[in-house]
Write a protein that holds these residues in place. Structure first.
Motif: not given
Length: 160
Positions: A50-58, A76-87
């Motif tokens: 529900k975000s008009p734009t993907p978050p700049q960071y997670v 520890i690894t973090v993988e972020t896939e920005p988009g309409a529904r950022t994961q």
């Protein structure tokens, strides 16, 4: 529906405008807690929608410490896939008892989301589940006791 009026040289012009306010939300898949075996891998997935734009960071936190770039702990690894529904996926390899605790996903445009992780050996896992269930039963028991007390007071004064 809002009506907008604009003055012109020849009079007023009206337009109907529909304003929709969208509040971005973050949540971690699963229930409020996650159980893993000692030495296994902790996998957590945070969804920002529900975000008009993907978050700049997670950013991910273990208790109050940011762990995205935790070279001290390692694994520890973090993988972020920005988009309409950022994961954003957090992976913690070789879970130890110290890895138990609160994990929080904090995106730049939402309120943070949290989950509690319990790391335990096979026999200790049942003890952690029983502790949780026992505390839940105590909470339910005290709620039922309050309701019964309230009902008896209402009956007592209602019958007079």
């Amino acid at each position: 529906m809002e009506k907008e009026k604009v003055s012109t040289r020849t009079g007023m012009v009206s337009h109907y405008v529909r304003l929709q306010i969208v509040v971005p939300e973050a949540f971690i898949l699963g229930s409020g807690e996650h159980h893993v075996d000692l030495g296994s891998v902790i996998h957590l997935i945070c969804i920002v929608e529900k975000s008009p734009t993907p978050p700049q960071y997670v950013f991910w936190y273990h208790n109050d410490r940011m762990i995205n770039y935790d070279a001290t702990r390692g694994g520890i690894t973090v993988e972020t896939e920005p988009g309409a529904r950022t994961q954003s996926r957090l992976t913690v390899r070789g879970a130890t008892l110290k890895d138990s605790g609160n994990y929080t996903c904090s995106a730049s445009n939402t309120e943070p989301a949290s989950i509690h992780v319990f790391v335990s050996e096979g026999s200790n896992k049942m003890a952690a589940i029983l502790r949780r269930n026992t505390s839940a039963i105590h909470g339910i028991t005290s709620s039922v006791t309050c309701l019964l007390l309230l009902a008896s007071v209402l009956l007592h004064f209602g019958l007079r």
